[in-house]
Motif scaffolding. Structure first.
Motif, PDB file in Angstrom:
ATOM      1  N   UNK A  68      35.719  55.706 200.821  1.00 52.58           N
ATOM      2  CA  UNK A  68      37.461  55.575 201.142  1.00 52.58           C
ATOM      3  C   UNK A  68      37.683  54.522 202.310  1.00 52.58           C
ATOM      4  N   UNK A  69      36.977  54.912 203.085  1.00 55.14           N
ATOM      5  CA  UNK A  69      37.364  54.078 204.461  1.00 55.14           C
ATOM      6  C   UNK A  69      37.046  52.361 204.138  1.00 55.14           C
ATOM      7  N   UNK A  70      35.829  52.135 203.533  1.00 59.91           N
ATOM      8  CA  UNK A  70      35.525  50.802 203.262  1.00 59.91           C
ATOM      9  C   UNK A  70      36.782  50.059 201.909  1.00 59.91           C
ATOM     10  N   UNK A  71      36.948  51.016 201.078  1.00 60.36           N
ATOM     11  CA  UNK A  71      38.009  50.545 200.155  1.00 60.36           C
ATOM     12  C   UNK A  71      39.311  50.001 200.728  1.00 60.36           C
TER      13      UNK A  71
ATOM     14  N   UNK B  55      39.710  44.075 209.359  1.00 61.00           N
ATOM     15  CA  UNK B  55      38.889  44.935 208.407  1.00 61.00           C
ATOM     16  C   UNK B  55      37.939  45.964 209.055  1.00 61.00           C
ATOM     17  N   UNK B  56      37.122  45.375 209.900  1.00 61.40           N
ATOM     18  CA  UNK B  56      36.290  46.090 210.707  1.00 61.40           C
ATOM     19  C   UNK B  56      36.695  47.268 211.406  1.00 61.40           C
ATOM     20  N   UNK B  57      37.628  47.012 212.141  1.00 61.50           N
ATOM     21  CA  UNK B  57      38.208  48.133 213.134  1.00 61.50           C
ATOM     22  C   UNK B  57      39.103  48.915 212.155  1.00 61.50           C
ATOM     23  N   UNK B  58      39.844  48.628 211.184  1.00 60.56           N
ATOM     24  CA  UNK B  58      40.412  49.426 210.398  1.00 60.56           C
ATOM     25  C   UNK B  58      39.319  50.351 209.513  1.00 60.56           C
ATOM     26  N   UNK B  59      38.158  49.882 209.010  1.00 59.49           N
ATOM     27  CA  UNK B  59      37.444  50.689 208.341  1.00 59.49           C
ATOM     28  C   UNK B  59      36.572  51.683 209.267  1.00 59.49           C
TER      29      UNK B  59
ATOM     30  N   UNK C 139      39.385  54.465 210.382  1.00 56.43           N
ATOM     31  CA  UNK C 139      39.549  55.452 209.371  1.00 56.43           C
ATOM     32  C   UNK C 139      38.492  56.535 209.197  1.00 56.43           C
ATOM     33  N   UNK C 140      37.277  56.083 209.197  1.00 59.60           N
ATOM     34  CA  UNK C 140      35.943  56.796 209.160  1.00 59.60           C
ATOM     35  C   UNK C 140      35.995  57.750 210.349  1.00 59.60           C
TER      36      UNK C 140
ATOM     37  N   UNK D  43      29.999  54.283 211.869  1.00 62.90           N
ATOM     38  CA  UNK D  43      31.455  53.924 211.693  1.00 62.90           C
ATOM     39  C   UNK D  43      31.423  52.292 211.532  1.00 62.90           C
ATOM     40  N   UNK D  44      30.973  51.616 212.699  1.00 60.56           N
ATOM     41  CA  UNK D  44      30.785  50.400 212.849  1.00 60.56           C
ATOM     42  C   UNK D  44      30.182  49.540 211.959  1.00 60.56           C
TER      43      UNK D  44
END
Length: 200
Positions: free
Chosen positions: A153-156, A179-183, A186-187, A95-96
């Protein structure tokens, strides 16, 4: 060292660790672990560089990045863990890793003059294609294509948020961290809650 380089090295490290953990779950030997580690760490970035015409590809001109992969591989290979802990570490590091590589791939594409839409795609490719190639080598269905993963989807979403923050002229470093924390969030949330897109 600027934050983009730091995030790149962090991504390389955690994906190298993820590659070794994947190798361990498949009972690979040390050479197999090294190969999978390199594929995880460099597969997405190499694909991105080839698509947008960066020569030489990123890792060929960065000896420190190769050292990071080798150190991560050796440490993880010889650090014995029980299977349950391996799965938990694999979950978190993956995820990270996609969070780090989404913003790195996106920013490198922008710096190469790629438009925002295609730069976002390059961010997703950077984050996901290393894992896709590693899964193929492990003879398993790539996580990128499995329902209930929200991998790309998490990356998008994270990458789009980053572009939005840049458009609003928010500090670049803060935008990258968001961006990193959101992605990653979500994952992790998608897997824990078994969220998925509609199945064809």
């Amino acid at each position: 060292m600027e934050i983009l380089q730091i995030l790149s090295y962090l991504g390389i490290f955690v994906f190298a660790v993820t590659g070794v953990l994947k190798a361990r779950t498949n009972r690979f030997d040390l050479i197999g672990a090294v190969i999978l580690s390199f594929v995880m760490a460099y597969g997405g970035g190499t694909t991105r560089d080839l698509l947008i015409g960066i020569r030489p590809v990123n890792w060929l001109s960065d000896n420190f990045a190769i050292i990071i992969v080798l150190v991560a591989t050796v440490i993880t290979f010889f650090f014995k863990l029980n299977f349950k802990l391996i799965k938990q570490l694999l979950f978190v590091t993956d995820a990270l890793g996609i969070g780090f590589f989404t913003v790195v791939g996106l920013q490198i594409a922008l710096q190469a003059g790629i438009g925002e839409g295609y730069a976002l795609i390059m961010g997703v490719i950077t984050a996901t294609f290393g894992g896709l190639l590693a899964d193929i080598l492990c003879n398993s269905v790539p996580n990128l294509m499995k329902p209930g993963e929200l991998y790309a989807t998490a990356c998008l979403i994270g990458g789009a948020l980053y572009l939005g923050l840049i458009f609003l002229k928010i500090n670049t470093e803060i935008s990258m961290i968001v961006c990193v924390l959101t992605t990653a969030t979500i994952r992790i949330y998608a897997i824990r809650k078994k969220l998925q897109l509609p199945v064809v």
